[in-house]
Write a protein that holds these residues in place. Structure first.
Motif, PDB file in Angstrom:
ATOM      1  N   LEU A   6       0.859  -1.179   0.000  1.00 38.46           N
ATOM      2  CA  LEU A   6       0.000   0.000   0.000  1.00 38.46           C
ATOM      3  C   LEU A   6       0.898   1.232   0.000  1.00 38.46           C
ATOM      4  O   LEU A   6       1.803   1.350   0.824  1.00 38.46           O
ATOM      5  CB  LEU A   6      -0.891   0.007   1.244  1.00 38.46           C
ATOM      6  N   ALA A   9      -3.043   6.157   1.776  1.00 37.64           N
ATOM      7  CA  ALA A   9      -4.490   6.130   2.004  1.00 37.64           C
ATOM      8  C   ALA A   9      -4.981   7.568   2.028  1.00 37.64           C
ATOM      9  O   ALA A   9      -4.223   8.487   2.352  1.00 37.64           O
ATOM     10  CB  ALA A   9      -4.806   5.442   3.324  1.00 37.64           C
ATOM     11  N   LEU A  11      -8.257   9.927   3.495  1.00 32.42           N
ATOM     12  CA  LEU A  11      -9.408   9.953   4.386  1.00 32.42           C
ATOM     13  C   LEU A  11     -10.162  11.269   4.235  1.00 32.42           C
ATOM     14  O   LEU A  11      -9.548  12.330   4.073  1.00 32.42           O
ATOM     15  CB  LEU A  11      -8.951   9.834   5.853  1.00 32.42           C
ATOM     16  N   SER A  65     -18.856   7.756  10.128  1.00 33.81           N
ATOM     17  CA  SER A  65     -18.829   6.632   9.198  1.00 33.81           C
ATOM     18  C   SER A  65     -19.700   5.510   9.756  1.00 33.81           C
ATOM     19  O   SER A  65     -19.687   5.235  10.949  1.00 33.81           O
ATOM     20  CB  SER A  65     -17.399   6.118   9.022  1.00 33.81           C
ATOM     21  N   ALA A  67     -19.490   2.488   8.215  1.00 32.14           N
ATOM     22  CA  ALA A  67     -18.864   1.281   7.672  1.00 32.14           C
ATOM     23  C   ALA A  67     -18.776   0.212   8.750  1.00 32.14           C
ATOM     24  O   ALA A  67     -18.330   0.469   9.859  1.00 32.14           O
ATOM     25  CB  ALA A  67     -17.476   1.604   7.132  1.00 32.14           C
ATOM     26  N   GLY A  73     -17.463  -0.813   3.835  1.00 28.49           N
ATOM     27  CA  GLY A  73     -16.439   0.222   3.823  1.00 28.49           C
ATOM     28  C   GLY A  73     -15.182  -0.250   4.525  1.00 28.49           C
ATOM     29  O   GLY A  73     -15.098  -1.391   4.978  1.00 28.49           O
ATOM     30  N   LEU A  74     -14.232   0.618   4.623  1.00 24.31           N
ATOM     31  CA  LEU A  74     -12.945   0.313   5.224  1.00 24.31           C
ATOM     32  C   LEU A  74     -13.090   0.168   6.737  1.00 24.31           C
ATOM     33  O   LEU A  74     -13.706   1.004   7.394  1.00 24.31           O
ATOM     34  CB  LEU A  74     -11.962   1.445   4.905  1.00 24.31           C
ATOM     35  N   TYR A  75     -12.504  -0.890   7.299  1.00 25.26           N
ATOM     36  CA  TYR A  75     -12.523  -1.096   8.750  1.00 25.26           C
ATOM     37  C   TYR A  75     -11.424  -0.270   9.412  1.00 25.26           C
ATOM     38  O   TYR A  75     -11.678   0.554  10.279  1.00 25.26           O
ATOM     39  CB  TYR A  75     -12.377  -2.584   9.056  1.00 25.26           C
ATOM     40  N   HIS A  76     -10.164  -0.504   9.016  1.00 24.41           N
ATOM     41  CA  HIS A  76      -9.087   0.318   9.560  1.00 24.41           C
ATOM     42  C   HIS A  76      -7.848   0.255   8.680  1.00 24.41           C
ATOM     43  O   HIS A  76      -7.715  -0.615   7.839  1.00 24.41           O
ATOM     44  CB  HIS A  76      -8.744  -0.069  11.010  1.00 24.41           C
ATOM     45  N   LEU A  77      -6.960   1.196   8.915  1.00 22.74           N
ATOM     46  CA  LEU A  77      -5.635   1.223   8.311  1.00 22.74           C
ATOM     47  C   LEU A  77      -4.667   0.677   9.352  1.00 22.74           C
ATOM     48  O   LEU A  77      -4.912   0.806  10.552  1.00 22.74           O
ATOM     49  CB  LEU A  77      -5.229   2.656   7.964  1.00 22.74           C
ATOM     50  N   ILE A 120     -12.190   7.552  13.039  1.00 19.48           N
ATOM     51  CA  ILE A 120     -11.679   6.609  12.046  1.00 19.48           C
ATOM     52  C   ILE A 120     -10.645   5.730  12.740  1.00 19.48           C
ATOM     53  O   ILE A 120      -9.672   6.222  13.306  1.00 19.48           O
ATOM     54  CB  ILE A 120     -11.067   7.345  10.841  1.00 19.48           C
ATOM     55  N   PHE A 122      -7.643   3.021  13.354  1.00 19.03           N
ATOM     56  CA  PHE A 122      -6.387   2.596  12.748  1.00 19.03           C
ATOM     57  C   PHE A 122      -5.655   1.693  13.733  1.00 19.03           C
ATOM     58  O   PHE A 122      -5.998   1.616  14.914  1.00 19.03           O
ATOM     59  CB  PHE A 122      -5.522   3.790  12.325  1.00 19.03           C
TER      60      PHE A 122
END
Length: 170
Positions: A6, A9, A11, A65, A67, A73-77, A120, A122
């Motif tokens: 990756l 990202a 956000l 969010s 998600a 959707g995205l859970y976490h980074l 969010i 992470f």
């Protein structure tokens, strides 16, 4: 050639200045480019990427969010650190910021979970070096257990380099 890793990202955040301050003060990210009041592109301290995180402001009226609760959707980074000493330093910074929401031992990964000012999620983790992954570590180990970071530092050393390959104490 297959995907390598990756690179960055992006956000959407309510307040770019607030989010920028959080990622700078807590995780040590530095500004690579900024559009005041609209966006900022940040680079992690140990990164060679042009930027690792882009933050785009969408305003204070944005809802949370959903998600994973009501939408996909995205859970976490997840970001990786080199040593358990660095993981402990980040744990302390997350605690001071009131952002730490969990800490898990996944046998070969030691992980902290946190939320930024917009909620969010992470992860910041240290990966057990490949040469230290033994049957004693993996067999019968819980997939997720509470993380005792001080015990892991005693076990592996504060400055043992994590990740793929052979561990090299710093």
């Amino acid at each position: 050639m297959p995907v390598q890793r990756l690179n960055h990202a992006v956000l959407y955040v309510r307040d770019v200045a607030r989010s920028h301050a959080f990622y700078r003060d807590v995780l040590g990210f530095r500004v690579k480019m900024e559009i005041p009041g609209a966006a900022v592109f940040l680079q992690a301290e140990g990164s060679t990427n042009d930027h690792d995180l882009g933050l785009f402001q969408i305003g204070a009226g944005a809802g949370p969010s959903e998600a994973g609760r009501r939408t996909v959707g995205l859970y976490h980074l997840a970001w990786e650190v080199d040593t358990l000493a660095e993981l402990a330093r980040i744990r302390d910074a997350l605690l001071q910021a009131g952002a730490l929401v969990g800490a898990s031992d996944h046998a070969t990964t030691k992980a902290l979970y946190a939320q930024d000012p917009d909620g969010i999620e992470f992860e910041v983790s240290w990966l057990l070096p490949a040469d230290l992954i033994t049957p004693e570590v993996t067999e019968g180990a819980a997939m997720t257990a509470p993380l005792d970071l001080e015990r892991e530092i005693e076990r592996y050393g504060a400055h043992t380099r994590g990740g793929v390959g052979v561990s090299v104490p710093a």
